[in-house]
Design a protein around this motif. Structure first.
Motif, PDB file in Angstrom:
ATOM      1  N   CYS A  87      -6.230   3.116 110.925  1.00  6.95           N
ATOM      2  CA  CYS A  87      -6.440   3.040 109.484  1.00  6.95           C
ATOM      3  C   CYS A  87      -6.546   1.559 109.103  1.00  6.95           C
ATOM      4  O   CYS A  87      -5.620   0.790 109.346  1.00  6.95           O
ATOM      5  N   CYS A 130      -3.420   0.501 106.567  1.00  3.99           N
ATOM      6  CA  CYS A 130      -2.010   0.336 106.963  1.00  3.99           C
ATOM      7  C   CYS A 130      -1.843   0.188 108.482  1.00  3.99           C
ATOM      8  O   CYS A 130      -0.732   0.060 108.965  1.00  3.99           O
ATOM      9  N   HIS A 190      -2.095   2.337 110.767  1.00  5.30           N
ATOM     10  CA  HIS A 190      -1.563   3.513 111.459  1.00  5.30           C
ATOM     11  C   HIS A 190      -2.626   4.043 112.430  1.00  5.30           C
ATOM     12  O   HIS A 190      -3.800   4.093 112.096  1.00  5.30           O
ATOM     13  N   CYS A 194      -5.633   9.233 106.215  1.00  2.76           N
ATOM     14  CA  CYS A 194      -4.544   8.619 106.972  1.00  2.76           C
ATOM     15  C   CYS A 194      -3.241   9.333 106.644  1.00  2.76           C
ATOM     16  O   CYS A 194      -2.844   9.407 105.478  1.00  2.76           O
ATOM     17  N   CYS A 223      -0.670   6.532 104.955  1.00  2.00           N
ATOM     18  CA  CYS A 223      -0.809   5.955 103.615  1.00  2.00           C
ATOM     19  C   CYS A 223      -1.711   6.765 102.695  1.00  2.00           C
ATOM     20  O   CYS A 223      -1.878   6.442 101.522  1.00  2.00           O
TER      21      CYS A 223
HETATM   22 ZN   LIG Z   1      -3.234   4.261 106.432  1.00  2.00          ZN
END
Ligand SMILES: [Zn+2]
Length: 376
Positions: free
Chosen positions: A322, A325, A327, A341, A344
């Motif tokens: 992502c 963030c 992730h 995601c 987030c």
């Molecule tokens: Zn994210």
């Protein structure tokens, strides 16, 4: 700065005969080097140094009765063919290329010349041949360094003239703006997506052309070897091949120019990484040639403009991360073009997210190389 210009050649019949001999001599030297290296390695386990041990053999060979015919041709071009074979093996051992193949009489022919070469208003000159008629559209400025003569599979002749223009290459930019750094994600369906969320489609008709190409090559394999019909089918196929590759070249020139014009640094994933991530079903050949050639164009257009071309060579899961963030979303499958995601909640477009991640990695790499990246 070196500048290459391609010109069309119109050799006379006599010159065609000379060129055919010249290409044959180049092919002979290349193939002989490859064969000798292979034989010594397979039978005796000896790794010959092509440059050290085979190149000196050339001048000895020319004095023998059997190979005296080689002396009719530009000696530098023959040495170059030997060097070329050496490079092919080096690339193979460094895993950059496949095992060197013998050059065939039927493929594209070429020959490199760098001494006693010159260019006039409507001719070019290579050693041991009188001036060959040429159509030169663009003024060729500077000192001619080399001329490479080629004959394509359709049977047309060209020369690539390399000149030293005397101009200096611009210094690469030291201080960059973050907004002028462009990450690009090269794909198959969409040719590329950049970190400004621009999608560039493959040129219309290219896929259709590829289908037609397959059909034509099937037509060739159905015809009997050595037959007149097969020859005709091969000619048709070669012509179509050239048409498709010209179309692709033209498209790549336009796209790479645009990418370089729009930015101070262009960041793609290296081909090594792309190979690691590749979907097996995708035709390797097509993608390889397309991306490799496109990267070459990006790199030299950047260099000429004092901009930076920075392929990322560290493995990074660019489409699964992502960009907001960082992730890593392991559940992402190839078929999914967008994903939310789980960390987030951001909705990510697969290719755009990849381009953003590639850009971020590129910035890390630029800073590590001593560049300053301003947040604007
Ligand atoms: Zn994210």
């Amino acid at each position: 700065m070196l500048q290459a210009t391609k010109v069309r050649l119109y050799p006379t019949n006599e010159q065609k005969e000379f060129l055919s001999g010249q290409f044959g001599a180049v092919r002979f030297c290349f193939n002989r080097s490859v064969a000798l290296k292979k034989r010594f390695y397979e039978k005796k386990g000896i790794s010959l140094s092509i440059i050290k041990e085979l190149k000196p053999l050339l001048s000895i060979a020319k004095k023998s009765r059997k190979y005296a015919w080689l002396a009719q041709y530009d000696s530098i071009s023959l040495q170059e063919a030997v060097r070329h074979a050496d490079k092919a093996f080096k690339n193979f051992f460094a895993k950059r290329a496949k095992y060197p193949k013998f050059k065939s009489k039927n493929g594209k022919q070429s020959s490199y010349h760098c001494t006693s070469v010159s260019v006039g208003g409507n001719w070019i000159k290579v050693p041991k041949c009188n001036p060959i008629k040429a159509v030169i559209h663009r003024l060729i400025l500077g000192v001619v360094r080399s001329i490479t003569v080629t004959k394509d599979r359709v049977g047309d002749y060209y020369a690539s003239v390399l000149c030293e223009t005397g101009e200096k290459e611009p210094e690469p930019i030291k201080v960059l703006k973050e907004s002028a750094i462009k990450g690009i994600d090269a794909g198959i369906k969409v040719f590329l997506t950049d970190s400004d969320n621009q999608e560039i489609e493959n040129p219309k008709g290219l896929t259709r052309h590829l289908k037609a190409l397959r059909k034509l090559s099937k037509a060739v394999s159905r015809k009997q070897k050595g037959s007149h019909r097969r020859k005709k089918a091969v000619a048709k196929l070669s012509k179509f091949h050239r048409k498709v590759s010209r179309k692709r070249e033209d498209f790549q020139h336009k796209v790479s120019k645009r990418m370089v014009d729009e930015s101070q640094a262009v960041i793609p994933e290296s081909l090594r990484i792309k190979n690691m991530l590749r979907n097996k079903r995708i035709s390797r050949l097509i993608a390889d040639a397309a991306w490799g050639n496109f990267y070459i164009k990006l790199a030299y257009k950047c260099r000429k403009a004092g901009k930076l071309f920075v392929p990322i060579d560290t493995f990074y899961p660019s489409s699964k991360t992502c960009p907001r963030c960082l992730h890593k979303f392991e559940g992402l499958t190839l078929a999914r073009r967008r994903w939310i995601c789980p960390h987030c909640g951001q909705l990510n477009q697969r290719d755009y997210a990849a381009a953003l991640n590639i850009k971020r990695q590129g910035i890390v790499q630029l800073k590590a190389a001593g560049h300053t990246v301003l947040r604007q």
